[in-house]
Design a protein around this motif. Structure first.
Motif, PDB file in Angstrom:
ATOM      1  N   GLN A 123       0.817  -1.210   0.000  1.00 52.07           N
ATOM      2  CA  GLN A 123       0.000   0.000   0.000  1.00 52.07           C
ATOM      3  C   GLN A 123       0.855   1.267   0.000  1.00 52.07           C
ATOM      4  O   GLN A 123       2.013   1.252   0.403  1.00 52.07           O
ATOM      5  CB  GLN A 123      -0.935   0.025   1.210  1.00 52.07           C
ATOM      6  N   TYR A 167      -2.460   0.267  -4.346  1.00 50.70           N
ATOM      7  CA  TYR A 167      -3.380   0.402  -3.230  1.00 50.70           C
ATOM      8  C   TYR A 167      -3.036   1.648  -2.408  1.00 50.70           C
ATOM      9  O   TYR A 167      -1.863   2.021  -2.291  1.00 50.70           O
ATOM     10  CB  TYR A 167      -3.310  -0.828  -2.305  1.00 50.70           C
ATOM     11  N   LEU A 178      -8.393   0.280  -3.706  1.00 51.10           N
ATOM     12  CA  LEU A 178      -7.717  -0.213  -4.900  1.00 51.10           C
ATOM     13  C   LEU A 178      -7.621   0.951  -5.877  1.00 51.10           C
ATOM     14  O   LEU A 178      -8.586   1.283  -6.566  1.00 51.10           O
ATOM     15  CB  LEU A 178      -8.505  -1.372  -5.507  1.00 51.10           C
ATOM     16  N   PHE A 183     -11.976  -4.502  -1.527  1.00 50.53           N
ATOM     17  CA  PHE A 183     -11.814  -3.048  -1.500  1.00 50.53           C
ATOM     18  C   PHE A 183     -13.076  -2.335  -1.966  1.00 50.53           C
ATOM     19  O   PHE A 183     -13.775  -2.830  -2.854  1.00 50.53           O
ATOM     20  CB  PHE A 183     -10.621  -2.644  -2.375  1.00 50.53           C
TER      21      PHE A 183
END
Length: 317
Positions: free
Chosen positions: A98, A133, A120, A288
């Motif tokens: 992320q 992400y 996402l 997500f």
């Protein structure tokens, strides 16, 4: 919050793991690296052996009862005076996928609840690191020493998700990880079928020792509201959920060579990571947006330290 590669080996009551002093956890929990492990992402370059009684900052406020809280009643939050939004997509020491941002889409307050949201969406951080992400990692600007720290939390479930509520010691002059101390109050990965709690400290030579507890839970447990807490004294650390103790580590139980690395003021950190060595890179795209929700954070019977900026754990380079 560190990567738990080899996690099963950490679930014995006391585990003395020989890991180089330069190894750092980028998030919460221990990662067990190979010979080429890079220095901790949060750690300064100072290689001074960790001190079990590090320097304390000036201006300490100590009290009984409730000494600090965020009830998340202000819809403009999270409060910039209370929380630092950490940023970056450099893996955070655990090969996480992320990009932590300061965007309101990734952390915001609504209806009295803090929302930490993993999404996402492809982005690039300020250093040019790309990620598919986004998410958020919030750290208190104040640090706390001893007392009770609790939070009412609901976490998401899904392959690749890693939710954490933990405390990370300040980098007082001459202190590095793991000598600064780390208290992992709550961690869930993937489908949230296991609640994990741990402590990470330093040995006399600066290497890592860890103590961890794991509790199997059903599929819906992690996704319900629960109160996670640590009761921290100069002589013991106890984790609990909904008032039920998960485990206690007394200082007297340390083995020869293990330092009590928990007399250092520590910041509260709440984050939702994606991927990494513990949950792996098998990501459920349908999970997500994933929401980590916090009703409140409260600190009781603790010292509240206004920590110099130079002592704040820094993002990875």
């Amino acid at each position: 919050m560190r990567d738990h590669s080899g996690r099963a080996g950490r679930l014995a009551p006391l585990i003395a793991t020989a890991v180089a002093a330069t190894v750092l956890l980028g998030g919460c929990s221990v990662r067990l690296p190979g010979p080429s492990a890079s220095p901790p992402a949060d750690s300064p370059s100072d290689s001074t052996p960790p001190d079990s009684t590090p320097q304390q900052p000036d201006g300490v406020a100590a009290g009984e009862g409730l000494v600090w809280a965020d009830e998340f009643d202000d819809s403009s939050g999270p409060s910039s005076s209370r929380w630092k939004r950490m940023e970056g997509a450099a893996g955070w020491g655990n090969d996480e996928l992320q990009n932590y941002t300061d965007d309101d889409d990734n952390s915001f307050v609504a209806d009295g609840v803090l929302h930490i949201v993993a999404r996402l969406e492809p982005t690039t951080d300020a250093l040019g690191n790309s990620s598919d992400y986004t998410s958020a990692r919030l750290m208190t600007k104040d640090a706390f020493r001893y007392g009770r720290v609790e939070a009412r939390i609901q976490v998401p479930a899904g392959s690749g998700l890693w939710s954490a509520f933990w405390m990370f010691g300040t980098f007082a002059p001459g202190t590095t990880w793991p000598g600064n101390g780390e208290l992992d109050v709550m961690e869930y990965v993937n489908l949230s079928r296991e609640l994990n709690s741990a402590v990470n400290g330093a040995t006399d030579d600066g290497s890592l020792w860890s103590w961890a507890k794991a509790r199997a839970v059903d599929a819906d447990f992690g996704r319900a509201w629960h109160v996670y807490a640590v009761d921290w004294t100069p002589d013991s650390i106890t984790y609990s959920v909904d008032g039920q103790a998960l485990g206690t580590l007394p200082k007297d139980d340390l083995e020869p060579g293990q330092r009590w690395s928990f007399d250092n003021p520590a910041h509260i950190i709440m984050n939702l990571a994606v991927g990494g060595r513990w949950p792996s890179a098998d990501i459920d795209q349908a999970a997500f947006p994933a929401q980590y929700l916090v009703d409140y954070v409260r600190v009781y019977d603790s010292e509240v330290h206004a920590v110099p900026d130079s002592w704040l754990p820094a993002p990875p380079p």
